[in-house]
Every structure is written in C-alpha cells, then in structure tokens.
Design a protein around this motif. Structure first.
Motif, mmCIF file in Angstrom:
data_model
loop_
_atom_site.group_PDB
_atom_site.id
_atom_site.type_symbol
_atom_site.label_atom_id
_atom_site.label_comp_id
_atom_site.label_asym_id
_atom_site.label_seq_id
_atom_site.Cartn_x
_atom_site.Cartn_y
_atom_site.Cartn_z
ATOM 1 N N THR A 35 2.504 10.185 -11.876
ATOM 2 C CA THR A 35 1.520 11.196 -12.276
ATOM 3 C C THR A 35 2.000 12.613 -12.014
ATOM 4 O OG1 THR A 35 0.419 10.987 -10.116
ATOM 5 C CG2 THR A 35 -0.428 9.630 -11.920
ATOM 6 N N LEU A 36 3.247 12.776 -11.579
ATOM 7 C CA LEU A 36 3.766 14.113 -11.328
ATOM 8 C C LEU A 36 3.895 14.884 -12.636
ATOM 9 C CD1 LEU A 36 6.528 13.391 -8.655
ATOM 10 C CD2 LEU A 36 4.324 14.502 -8.281
ATOM 11 N N ARG A 48 -2.666 4.252 -10.469
ATOM 12 C CA ARG A 48 -2.429 5.301 -11.467
ATOM 13 C C ARG A 48 -3.608 5.406 -12.427
ATOM 14 N NH1 ARG A 48 0.305 5.995 -16.560
ATOM 15 N NH2 ARG A 48 0.591 3.741 -16.745
ATOM 16 N N ALA A 49 -4.156 4.254 -12.813
ATOM 17 C CA ALA A 49 -5.334 4.279 -13.681
ATOM 18 C C ALA A 49 -6.509 4.963 -12.985
ATOM 19 C CB ALA A 49 -5.713 2.851 -14.082
ATOM 20 N N GLY A 50 -6.673 4.696 -11.697
ATOM 21 C CA GLY A 50 -7.746 5.357 -10.961
ATOM 22 C C GLY A 50 -7.528 6.851 -10.833
ATOM 23 N N MET A 51 -6.280 7.270 -10.613
ATOM 24 C CA MET A 51 -5.980 8.693 -10.501
ATOM 25 C C MET A 51 -6.206 9.418 -11.826
ATOM 26 S SD MET A 51 -2.519 8.327 -8.188
ATOM 27 C CE MET A 51 -2.143 10.083 -8.200
ATOM 28 N N GLU A 52 -5.828 8.788 -12.916
ATOM 29 C CA GLU A 52 -6.025 9.420 -14.214
ATOM 30 C C GLU A 52 -7.490 9.411 -14.636
ATOM 31 O OE1 GLU A 52 -3.420 7.438 -16.882
ATOM 32 O OE2 GLU A 52 -1.615 8.483 -16.146
ATOM 33 N N VAL A 61 10.817 18.855 -14.325
ATOM 34 C CA VAL A 61 11.762 18.607 -13.254
ATOM 35 C C VAL A 61 11.564 17.226 -12.628
ATOM 36 C CG1 VAL A 61 10.311 19.594 -11.438
ATOM 37 C CG2 VAL A 61 12.802 19.672 -11.206
ATOM 38 N N PHE A 62 10.368 16.673 -12.759
ATOM 39 C CA PHE A 62 10.076 15.371 -12.166
ATOM 40 C C PHE A 62 10.291 14.223 -13.146
ATOM 41 C CE2 PHE A 62 7.194 18.240 -9.753
ATOM 42 C CZ PHE A 62 7.806 18.103 -8.516
ATOM 43 N N THR A 63 10.881 14.501 -14.304
ATOM 44 C CA THR A 63 11.106 13.457 -15.296
ATOM 45 C C THR A 63 11.937 12.294 -14.756
ATOM 46 O OG1 THR A 63 10.910 15.036 -17.115
ATOM 47 C CG2 THR A 63 12.062 12.964 -17.573
ATOM 48 N N PRO A 64 13.026 12.520 -14.003
ATOM 49 C CA PRO A 64 13.767 11.377 -13.460
ATOM 50 C C PRO A 64 12.915 10.485 -12.564
ATOM 51 C CG PRO A 64 15.069 13.375 -13.305
ATOM 52 C CD PRO A 64 13.691 13.803 -13.712
ATOM 53 N N LEU A 65 12.051 11.107 -11.739
ATOM 54 C CA LEU A 65 11.188 10.292 -10.877
ATOM 55 C C LEU A 65 10.203 9.478 -11.702
ATOM 56 C CD1 LEU A 65 10.367 12.672 -7.865
ATOM 57 C CD2 LEU A 65 11.855 10.663 -7.901
ATOM 58 N N ARG A 66 9.638 10.094 -12.730
ATOM 59 C CA ARG A 66 8.691 9.371 -13.576
ATOM 60 C C ARG A 66 9.377 8.206 -14.291
ATOM 61 N NH1 ARG A 66 6.853 14.662 -14.964
ATOM 62 N NH2 ARG A 66 7.984 14.519 -16.947
ATOM 63 N N LEU A 67 10.585 8.454 -14.806
ATOM 64 C CA LEU A 67 11.307 7.391 -15.493
ATOM 65 C C LEU A 67 11.691 6.269 -14.536
ATOM 66 C CD1 LEU A 67 13.641 9.459 -17.856
ATOM 67 C CD2 LEU A 67 11.551 8.213 -18.452
ATOM 68 N N ALA A 119 0.824 -1.210 0.000
ATOM 69 C CA ALA A 119 0.000 0.000 0.000
ATOM 70 C C ALA A 119 0.858 1.260 0.000
ATOM 71 C CB ALA A 119 -0.934 -0.009 1.214
ATOM 72 N N ILE A 120 1.929 1.263 0.792
ATOM 73 C CA ILE A 120 2.784 2.452 0.878
ATOM 74 C C ILE A 120 3.599 2.636 -0.401
ATOM 75 C CG2 ILE A 120 4.705 3.500 2.123
ATOM 76 C CD1 ILE A 120 3.691 2.073 4.646
ATOM 77 N N LEU A 121 4.296 1.576 -0.812
ATOM 78 C CA LEU A 121 5.186 1.700 -1.965
ATOM 79 C C LEU A 121 4.408 1.945 -3.260
ATOM 80 C CD1 LEU A 121 8.022 1.637 -3.094
ATOM 81 C CD2 LEU A 121 7.901 -0.867 -3.174
ATOM 82 N N SER A 122 3.301 1.259 -3.445
ATOM 83 C CA SER A 122 2.523 1.440 -4.679
ATOM 84 C C SER A 122 1.935 2.846 -4.765
ATOM 85 C CB SER A 122 1.412 0.401 -4.754
ATOM 86 O OG SER A 122 0.503 0.541 -3.673
ATOM 87 N N THR A 123 1.541 3.410 -3.628
ATOM 88 C CA THR A 123 1.029 4.786 -3.647
ATOM 89 C C THR A 123 2.120 5.765 -4.055
ATOM 90 O OG1 THR A 123 -0.562 4.237 -1.902
ATOM 91 C CG2 THR A 123 -0.093 6.566 -2.270
ATOM 92 N N LEU A 124 3.325 5.582 -3.514
ATOM 93 C CA LEU A 124 4.433 6.455 -3.894
ATOM 94 C C LEU A 124 4.751 6.325 -5.386
ATOM 95 C CD1 LEU A 124 6.815 5.920 -0.831
ATOM 96 C CD2 LEU A 124 5.304 7.864 -1.282
ATOM 97 N N LEU A 125 4.730 5.098 -5.894
ATOM 98 C CA LEU A 125 5.010 4.895 -7.314
ATOM 99 C C LEU A 125 3.939 5.537 -8.191
ATOM 100 C CD1 LEU A 125 6.164 1.166 -7.237
ATOM 101 C CD2 LEU A 125 7.600 3.145 -7.754
#
Length: 290
Positions: free
Chosen positions: A107-108, A175-179, A112-118, A96-102
């Motif tokens: 979705t950032l 991520r699908a739910g957020m989008e 500037v957040f490109t490295p995190l997304r990649l 639950a914790i790790l998947s939420t962070l991912l």
C-alpha cells in the motif's frame, strides 16, 4: 421548581401496536427454536439409523471407534497436540508480523517504493499458488540439505513454512482492510501533523483490522488445522502420534482421537468468529432493521 405541565419529561411507553409486534416476534422466535431443535433431532436420528443399519457398520465401529484403543492412545495424542499448540503460537506471531509488513509494502505510495510493491506482490502470488504441503517439503527437507545450519528440529522448519504460506493470505486480507478505510481518514491525520507511519499505526490499521476481523479469525482457524501437517517432516505431533499408535494397534481409532482433539481446540475460536461476525453485522445494521 418542578415542571408539572404537559411539557414535563415522561418515561417512554410503547404503544399497543408495538407491544403486539414484540409479542409476535417472541412467539415466532420460540417457534423457530422449537422447529430447529426437532428438525436437528430428526436429521441426527436418520443419519444414525443409516449408519447403524449399513452392512459394514460393525467393522467400521471396531476399526474406527474402539473405546479401549481410544483411551490407550489419548495420552500420546494429547502430548503431540501440545507440540501443535506451540507451533501454532509461534506461527501466529510470525504471520502477524510478516503479513503486516507485506500489507504495508503493497500500500506504499510513490514511484520510489515500486520495487517493494513488486516484491511484496510477487511474494503473495508465489506462496498463495504453492500448496502448503509442497512448501513444507521444500523448506523442511531442502534447507537442511544445503548444510548451512546445524541440526534443527523439524517443528522449526514446519513453523517457518507455515509462516511463509499464511503470511501471503493474511497480508491480502489486511491490505483489503486498509484499502477499505476512506482516504479522507489518511488526509485528516496528515493534516493534523501525523507522519505516514503514525497515520498507519494510529488511524488506518485499527480500522482495517476491525473491518476484517472475521476473515482474520477464519485464517487463524485454518492455520490451527494446518499445523498438523508438520507431521510430514517427522515431528511427533498429534497426527504423527496417532499414526504411531495406529501402526502399533492396527486400528484407526487414534486418527479419530486426533481429529476430535483438533476440533475441540478449534471450536472456541470458531464460535468467537461467529460472534464477532454477528456483532459486526448488528453494528452495520443499526437503525436499518425492517
């Protein structure tokens, strides 16, 4: 003063046509239930007759369905199942914790957040592509071989491996739910003064989780089954306990006992998943039933 004229409020009374429709639906519902019950009984009877009359049924019954062996092995299997439950609890929290962070990282917005997304995308692609069993071997045997830690129980490494694998799957569901949340929800929240984190926490995530609850419940049930894979690392869970009993009695009935224990453990959550899915479907079809 009470209004007694024709404009006074009157209780709703369905018409004769509506009453006939309701009676017809009830009759069809009773008929459907009766047909379902009869067809189920007939199907089960046919399967039972095929099994009982098969040439090797006597041997299979003695090898897989021995009541005495089942009773003798049940306490040991149940003790191992408690370890599976503990691993399930900690793995669920970690997932639950790790998947939420991912999911949030993917979705950032902004360059500037490109490295995190990649990084998040690479993580999900990697652990969705590797079989869970291989991850268990790599984590459970590879990390201890480095000598960086002391002696750690096998169930701990098994929990880590399950968290790594299932976080990749669950993060994509989140991520699908957020989008699926309309962008106007974010814009309205930001216009009211909420920060990006506040918008995610108060507006986006509650709606996203509600939209994908059935899928999340299915992933939880799948995780509940896969906790039995920690036996490959040597942890004495329900599967390993059954294997020990099989080696002792030379009978495969303990495997059946372990399987039934997992089914009993998963059955309430499977029914909850069905109920949640049916409730979501009814909510979406309000006013649209033909």
């Amino acid at each position: 003063m009470t209004d007694t004229g024709p404009r006074a409020a009157r209780p709703f009374e369905p018409s004769e046509i509506e009453l006939e429709r309701r009676a017809y639906r009830r009759a069809r519902g009773r008929r459907s239930v009766l047909i379902s019950a009869v067809s189920t009984v007939v199907f089960a009877a046919v399967i039972w007759l095929v099994l009982v009359n098969s040439p090797g049924w006597a041997r299979v019954r003695e090898t897989f369905f021995d009541p005495q062996v089942a009773i003798a092995s049940f306490p040991r299997v149940l003790e191992g199942l408690w370890l599976n439950v503990q691993v399930l609890v900690f793995a669920t929290i970690g997932v639950a914790i790790l998947s939420t962070l991912l999911a949030v990282a993917r979705t950032l917005r902004g360059a500037v957040f490109t490295p995190l997304r990649l990084l998040a995308a690479g993580y999900t692609d990697l652990f969705r592509g590797i079989p869970v069993l291989l991850v268990l071997y790599l984590i459970g045997f590879g990390i201890p071989a480095l000598g960086l830690t002391g002696r750690v129980p096998a169930q701990v490494w098994g929990t880590v491996a399950l968290v790594l694998c299932y976080s990749a799957y669950v993060s994509e569901v989140l991520r699908a739910g957020m989008e699926a949340v309309h962008p106007s929800q974010r814009l309205a929240a930001r216009s009211l003064g909420l920060s990006h984190a506040g918008t995610l926490r108060l507006i986006v995530m509650p709606q996203a989780v509600r939209k994908v609850t059935p899928a999340l419940m299915n992933d939880f049930v799948s995780l509940m089954k896969d906790v039995g894979l920690i036996s490959v690392l040597g942890a004495v869970d329900a599967v390993r306990a059954a294997q020990i009993e099989v080696a002792t009695s030379f009978n495969f009935t303990p495997y059946v006992v372990a399987g039934l224990c997992f089914v009993i453990l998963a059955w309430p959550f499977i029914r909850i998943t069905d109920a949640v899915s049916a409730r979501a479907q009814r909510r979406e079809q309000v006013g649209g039933v033909v």
